[in-house]
Design an enzyme around this catalytic site. Structure first.
Site, PDB file in Angstrom:
ATOM      1  N   ARG A 133      -5.749  11.431   2.234  1.00 30.09           N
ATOM      2  CA  ARG A 133      -7.042  10.951   1.505  1.00 30.09           C
ATOM      3  C   ARG A 133      -8.078  11.585   2.044  1.00 30.09           C
ATOM      4  O   ARG A 133      -8.127  11.932   3.367  1.00 30.09           O
ATOM      5  CB  ARG A 133      -7.156   9.476   1.683  1.00 30.09           C
ATOM      6  CG  ARG A 133      -6.314   8.559   0.640  1.00 30.09           C
ATOM      7  CD  ARG A 133      -6.595   8.846  -0.907  1.00 30.09           C
ATOM      8  NE  ARG A 133      -5.967   7.837  -1.776  1.00 30.09           N
ATOM      9  CZ  ARG A 133      -4.810   8.381  -2.352  1.00 30.09           C
ATOM     10  NH1 ARG A 133      -4.397   9.770  -2.347  1.00 30.09           N
ATOM     11  NH2 ARG A 133      -4.196   7.578  -3.239  1.00 30.09           N
ATOM     12  N   HIS A 181      -6.935  17.396  -5.934  1.00 29.19           N
ATOM     13  CA  HIS A 181      -5.818  16.214  -5.973  1.00 29.19           C
ATOM     14  C   HIS A 181      -4.836  16.347  -6.993  1.00 29.19           C
ATOM     15  O   HIS A 181      -4.517  15.561  -7.903  1.00 29.19           O
ATOM     16  CB  HIS A 181      -6.880  15.073  -6.313  1.00 29.19           C
ATOM     17  CG  HIS A 181      -6.141  13.530  -5.744  1.00 29.19           C
ATOM     18  ND1 HIS A 181      -6.904  12.565  -5.400  1.00 29.19           N
ATOM     19  CD2 HIS A 181      -4.965  13.370  -5.591  1.00 29.19           C
ATOM     20  CE1 HIS A 181      -5.982  11.698  -4.861  1.00 29.19           C
ATOM     21  NE2 HIS A 181      -4.915  12.161  -5.020  1.00 29.19           N
TER      22      HIS A 181
HETATM   23  P1  NDP Z   1       4.295   5.039   2.985  1.00 30.89           P
HETATM   24  O1  NDP Z   1       3.715   4.008   3.135  1.00 30.89           O
HETATM   25  O2  NDP Z   1       5.624   5.182   2.396  1.00 30.89           O
HETATM   26  O3  NDP Z   1       4.341   5.932   4.656  1.00 30.89           O
HETATM   27  C1  NDP Z   1       2.902   5.658   5.350  1.00 30.89           C
HETATM   28  C2  NDP Z   1       3.321   6.243   6.430  1.00 30.89           C
HETATM   29  O4  NDP Z   1       2.166   6.288   7.517  1.00 30.89           O
HETATM   30  C3  NDP Z   1       4.251   5.476   7.533  1.00 30.89           C
HETATM   31  O5  NDP Z   1       5.314   6.432   8.201  1.00 30.89           O
HETATM   32  C4  NDP Z   1       3.482   4.728   8.469  1.00 30.89           C
HETATM   33  O6  NDP Z   1       4.124   4.191   9.651  1.00 30.89           O
HETATM   34  C5  NDP Z   1       2.236   5.841   8.680  1.00 30.89           C
HETATM   35  N1  NDP Z   1       1.306   5.120   9.134  1.00 30.89           N
HETATM   36  C6  NDP Z   1       0.383   4.138   8.569  1.00 30.89           C
HETATM   37  N2  NDP Z   1      -0.655   3.918   9.364  1.00 30.89           N
HETATM   38  C7  NDP Z   1      -0.334   4.611  10.544  1.00 30.89           C
HETATM   39  C8  NDP Z   1      -1.350   4.412  11.651  1.00 30.89           C
HETATM   40  N3  NDP Z   1      -2.195   3.704  11.846  1.00 30.89           N
HETATM   41  N4  NDP Z   1      -0.833   5.398  12.670  1.00 30.89           N
HETATM   42  C9  NDP Z   1       0.266   5.952  12.602  1.00 30.89           C
HETATM   43  N5  NDP Z   1       1.320   6.124  11.374  1.00 30.89           N
HETATM   44  C10 NDP Z   1       0.807   5.295  10.360  1.00 30.89           C
HETATM   45  O7  NDP Z   1       3.366   6.107   2.138  1.00 30.89           O
HETATM   46  P2  NDP Z   1       3.751   7.366   1.230  1.00 30.89           P
HETATM   47  O8  NDP Z   1       4.258   8.603   1.962  1.00 30.89           O
HETATM   48  O9  NDP Z   1       4.355   6.869  -0.074  1.00 30.89           O
HETATM   49  O10 NDP Z   1       2.257   8.066   1.074  1.00 30.89           O
HETATM   50  C11 NDP Z   1       1.479   8.337   1.824  1.00 30.89           C
HETATM   51  C12 NDP Z   1       0.017   8.593   1.309  1.00 30.89           C
HETATM   52  O11 NDP Z   1       0.183   9.775   0.452  1.00 30.89           O
HETATM   53  C13 NDP Z   1      -0.621   7.641   0.276  1.00 30.89           C
HETATM   54  O12 NDP Z   1      -0.996   6.377   0.771  1.00 30.89           O
HETATM   55  C14 NDP Z   1      -1.493   8.423  -0.657  1.00 30.89           C
HETATM   56  O13 NDP Z   1      -2.719   8.391   0.236  1.00 30.89           O
HETATM   57  C15 NDP Z   1      -1.151  10.026  -0.345  1.00 30.89           C
HETATM   58  N6  NDP Z   1      -0.724  10.281  -1.464  1.00 30.89           N
HETATM   59  C16 NDP Z   1      -1.550  11.735  -2.001  1.00 30.89           C
HETATM   60  C17 NDP Z   1      -1.142  12.391  -3.159  1.00 30.89           C
HETATM   61  C18 NDP Z   1      -1.656  13.645  -3.536  1.00 30.89           C
HETATM   62  O14 NDP Z   1      -1.731  14.075  -4.661  1.00 30.89           O
HETATM   63  N7  NDP Z   1      -2.631  14.134  -2.668  1.00 30.89           N
HETATM   64  C19 NDP Z   1      -0.140  11.737  -4.007  1.00 30.89           C
HETATM   65  C20 NDP Z   1       0.677  10.589  -3.468  1.00 30.89           C
HETATM   66  C21 NDP Z   1       0.146  10.154  -2.341  1.00 30.89           C
HETATM   67  P3  NDP Z   1       5.505   3.509   9.634  1.00 30.89           P
HETATM   68  O15 NDP Z   1       6.430   4.295   9.127  1.00 30.89           O
HETATM   69  O16 NDP Z   1       5.844   2.964  11.127  1.00 30.89           O
HETATM   70  O17 NDP Z   1       5.202   2.222   8.686  1.00 30.89           O
HETATM   71  C1  OXD Z   2      -1.180   8.670  -5.252  1.00 24.69           C
HETATM   72  C2  OXD Z   2      -2.267   9.846  -5.665  1.00 24.69           C
HETATM   73  O1  OXD Z   2      -1.665   7.816  -4.452  1.00 24.69           O
HETATM   74  O2  OXD Z   2      -1.938  10.622  -6.530  1.00 24.69           O
HETATM   75  O3  OXD Z   2      -0.155   8.335  -5.938  1.00 24.69           O
HETATM   76  O4  OXD Z   2      -3.135  10.198  -4.771  1.00 24.69           O
END
Ligand code: NDP
Ligand code: OXD
Length: 309
Positions: A224, A272
């Site tokens: 983000r 995005h």
């Molecule tokens: P998940 O919830 O599956 O994974 C999140 C990861 O982040 C986990 O490994 C988690 O750790 C880690 N995490 C969360 N908080 C912390 C912290 N404070 N310190 C260290 N690690 C942390 O999310 P997704 O992989 O499904 O998606 C990630 C993000 O990608 C979405 O939230 C969105 O913002 C972004 N996104 C962007 C898109 C784009 O087109 N640009 C499209 C889709 C998503 P743990 O494993 O220990 O829980």
């Molecule tokens: C999502 C994105 O979070 O598209 O799926 O950013």
């Protein structure tokens, strides 16, 4: 009892999602905000960047389902009653597209493809050398970060993931905690941000973070916009740490036309689109979650509201 789709500015996706849902279940009631004859019949809401308060008019709402992987638009809406389960939608297509984007950008920069394209414009024959592999640090080891880490590992790169719990794909090393992160930064040729936006991850990539990056490295932000302190980036690029920033997400979207990122020679902007939810691809998962909500069962991909993702 049916589903309302609340996705301002995404009319085509909303219409396609409704068709896809009703193709799976011709008896299903699906409305697109604001055309809802009886708000009392709404059990599930599928939303993307709705305005806070918009879900407050559905007295029997049980499920608030994000149309994507991110859920901050739902968690930031204080009007959603505590009993409503918040869930997200992450299908195989979303994961594959993100993996392609991350792998594509990492390879493009490791191999110097932008330089090769520039050489062609000046008819220059320059066989550029490139390192045999890269050290890649991925922030986030979830559905998307974990998949990107696996793909880069299988291509022979040395991958480390940073997560909260130490979760990591098999054969990928993992680090936990801010100190370990700061120690890992100087060794990474590429840093990829695939974190959810929470109180703990907002503004993570600031001047002190950037100053620890390896000279000549690549920053790729696909999480983000608010993970990056945008005003800290241009001075950091001037110092060569990182050398290039590939940004798919921004604090203000669309990125304003006069924003300095657009014209900067070492910032690569995309609107995005690293991965996009496909309405037909997610309809089955949304319908299944709606049926769970109607039956009073736990939802798939439910969000831990206290953790923030
Ligand atoms: P998940 O919830 O599956 O994974 C999140 C990861 O982040 C986990 O490994 C988690 O750790 C880690 N995490 C969360 N908080 C912390 C912290 N404070 N310190 C260290 N690690 C942390 O999310 P997704 O992989 O499904 O998606 C990630 C993000 O990608 C979405 O939230 C969105 O913002 C972004 N996104 C962007 C898109 C784009 O087109 N640009 C499209 C889709 C998503 P743990 O494993 O220990 O829980
Ligand atoms: C999502 C994105 O979070 O598209 O799926 O950013």
């Amino acid at each position: 009892m049916g589903i309302v789709i609340v996705m301002p500015g995404r009319d085509e996706d909303a219409a396609r999602l409704r068709v896809a849902l009703q193709r799976l279940d011709s008896d299903l009631e699906v409305w697109i905000q604001p055309d809802i004859p009886d708000p009392g019949r709404v059990v599930s809401a599928v939303t993307w960047k709705h305005s806070p308060g918009e879900l407050g008019r559905f007295p029997n709402l049980r499920a608030a389902i994000s149309y994507g992987a991110g859920v901050e638009h739902l968690l930031d809406d204080p009007s959603i009653p505590a009993g409503v389960t918040i869930a997200r939608t992450v299908d195989e297509g979303l994961i594959r597209d993100m993996v392609e984007f991350v792998v594509g950008r990492v390879i493009e920069h490791r191999r110097g493809f932008r330089g090769v394209a520039a050489d062609q414009r000046t008819s220059s024959w320059v066989p550029r050398r490139y390192p045999p592999h890269w050290d890649v640090l991925i922030l986030g080891a979830g559905r998307l970060g974990g998949a990107a880490a696996e793909a880069l590992h299988h291509l022979g790169h040395r991958v480390t993931v940073w997560s909260r719990s130490g979760r990591a794909p098999v054969h990928v090393s993992s680090i936990v905690g801010r100190e370990a992160l700061l120690e890992a930064l100087p060794g990474a040729d590429a840093v990829v941000c695939l974190l959810p936006l929470t109180g703990a991850t907002r503004d993570l990539i600031d001047a002190s973070f950037l100053a620890r990056m390896k000279p000549g490295s690549l920053l790729l932000n696909v999480g983000r916009g608010a993970h990056l302190v945008e005003s800290d980036l241009l001075p950091a690029l001037d110092s060569g740490r990182p050398a290039v920033a590939v940004l798919d997400v921004f604090t203000t979207e669309p990125l304003p036309p006069d924003h300095p990122f657009w014209g900067h020679p070492r910032v690569v902007v995309s609107p995005h689109v690293a991965s996009l939810t496909d309405p037909e691809g997610v309809a089955g998962a949304i319908l299944a979650n709606h049926r769970r909500a109607v039956a009073g069962e736990p939802l798939c991909d439910a969000v831990d509201v206290d953790r923030g993702y």
